[in-house]
Design a protein around this motif. Sequence first.
Motif, PDB file in Angstrom:
ATOM      1  N   ILE A  24      40.494  39.040  35.427  1.00 51.51           N
ATOM      2  CA  ILE A  24      40.265  38.635  36.810  1.00 51.51           C
ATOM      3  C   ILE A  24      38.805  38.293  37.071  1.00 51.51           C
ATOM      4  O   ILE A  24      37.903  38.949  36.555  1.00 51.51           O
ATOM      5  CB  ILE A  24      40.743  39.744  37.787  1.00 51.51           C
ATOM      6  CG1 ILE A  24      40.683  39.269  39.230  1.00 51.51           C
ATOM      7  CG2 ILE A  24      39.978  41.034  37.575  1.00 51.51           C
ATOM      8  CD1 ILE A  24      41.444  40.150  40.202  1.00 51.51           C
ATOM      9  N   SER A  25      38.609  37.266  37.864  1.00 53.73           N
ATOM     10  CA  SER A  25      37.289  36.938  38.375  1.00 53.73           C
ATOM     11  C   SER A  25      37.237  37.404  39.826  1.00 53.73           C
ATOM     12  O   SER A  25      37.937  36.862  40.683  1.00 53.73           O
ATOM     13  CB  SER A  25      37.039  35.429  38.327  1.00 53.73           C
ATOM     14  OG  SER A  25      35.897  35.112  39.090  1.00 53.73           O
ATOM     15  N   ASN A  34      43.639  41.671  46.264  1.00 54.10           N
ATOM     16  CA  ASN A  34      45.048  41.461  46.612  1.00 54.10           C
ATOM     17  C   ASN A  34      45.831  40.876  45.436  1.00 54.10           C
ATOM     18  O   ASN A  34      46.964  41.297  45.167  1.00 54.10           O
ATOM     19  CB  ASN A  34      45.182  40.566  47.841  1.00 54.10           C
ATOM     20  CG  ASN A  34      45.130  41.340  49.137  1.00 54.10           C
ATOM     21  OD1 ASN A  34      45.357  42.545  49.167  1.00 54.10           O
ATOM     22  ND2 ASN A  34      44.835  40.645  50.219  1.00 54.10           N
ATOM     23  N   LEU A  35      45.249  39.914  44.744  1.00 49.55           N
ATOM     24  CA  LEU A  35      45.913  39.351  43.560  1.00 49.55           C
ATOM     25  C   LEU A  35      46.179  40.459  42.538  1.00 49.55           C
ATOM     26  O   LEU A  35      47.274  40.554  41.972  1.00 49.55           O
ATOM     27  CB  LEU A  35      45.059  38.252  42.930  1.00 49.55           C
ATOM     28  CG  LEU A  35      44.943  36.936  43.688  1.00 49.55           C
ATOM     29  CD1 LEU A  35      43.833  36.073  43.093  1.00 49.55           C
ATOM     30  CD2 LEU A  35      46.273  36.189  43.678  1.00 49.55           C
ATOM     31  N   GLY A  57      33.636  34.258  36.474  1.00 50.13           N
ATOM     32  CA  GLY A  57      34.278  33.174  37.207  1.00 50.13           C
ATOM     33  C   GLY A  57      35.532  32.684  36.520  1.00 50.13           C
ATOM     34  O   GLY A  57      35.885  33.131  35.424  1.00 50.13           O
ATOM     35  N   ALA A  58      36.203  31.730  37.157  1.00 51.61           N
ATOM     36  CA  ALA A  58      37.469  31.209  36.629  1.00 51.61           C
ATOM     37  C   ALA A  58      37.302  30.539  35.259  1.00 51.61           C
ATOM     38  O   ALA A  58      38.216  30.583  34.436  1.00 51.61           O
ATOM     39  CB  ALA A  58      38.077  30.227  37.626  1.00 51.61           C
ATOM     40  N   LEU A  80      43.763  35.862  36.811  1.00 53.72           N
ATOM     41  CA  LEU A  80      43.657  35.940  38.265  1.00 53.72           C
ATOM     42  C   LEU A  80      42.264  35.540  38.741  1.00 53.72           C
ATOM     43  O   LEU A  80      41.262  35.975  38.174  1.00 53.72           O
ATOM     44  CB  LEU A  80      43.942  37.364  38.752  1.00 53.72           C
ATOM     45  CG  LEU A  80      45.309  37.953  38.442  1.00 53.72           C
ATOM     46  CD1 LEU A  80      45.370  39.397  38.917  1.00 53.72           C
ATOM     47  CD2 LEU A  80      46.420  37.121  39.049  1.00 53.72           C
ATOM     48  N   GLY A  81      42.231  34.734  39.776  1.00 52.03           N
ATOM     49  CA  GLY A  81      40.970  34.329  40.371  1.00 52.03           C
ATOM     50  C   GLY A  81      41.239  33.385  41.527  1.00 52.03           C
ATOM     51  O   GLY A  81      42.394  33.124  41.886  1.00 52.03           O
TER      52      GLY A  81
END
Length: 179
Positions: A24-25, A34-35, A57-58, A80-81
């Motif tokens: 995740i980013s 939340n993601l 980052g993504a 996730l990002g």
Amino acid sequence: MAGTSHYILPRPDFDEAPKLLIVISPYYKDIADNLLSGARAEIEAAGGQHETIEVPGALEIPTAIGIAERMSNFDGYVALGCVIRGETTHYETVCNDSSRALQLLGLQGLCIGNGILTVETQKQAEVRADPADQNKGGGAAAAALHLIALSRKWGRSKQGVGFAHDILMAGNTDGTPTA
């Protein structure tokens, strides 16, 4: 489109708990949280295990997944990002390159659920990330779980390939090569 319903596949069943890495980013922290909540809940509901790592980052998400695949033993991955359109073309670069890199890893056989939101506004991201609304984190985890189930159904092999493996396969029943 309001009023449109979407079919959601039933959650897959597993004889052995799948182990997933969530990458995740947290650039937009509330959205990322939340993601992550949605993804963790979906994995746990399927009886799976998970670990979570954060990247800046993504664009770093696919690289982290590639490293994890080479150096660990995860069955699948959840990316996730969130990327929100800004004033420059950087948005297109991040969206296209992160998505393309994840797709290429998937085509190599990795089981990846892509939950990198690409949106125009913060509000769009909030709705999509909310586990009580669109729950895109949960959806990304579900996608990874379905791909893991598919790979197990078709007997994803972790055996080596190449010259040594070919000799062994051409050998006698006790594993010694034929002369």
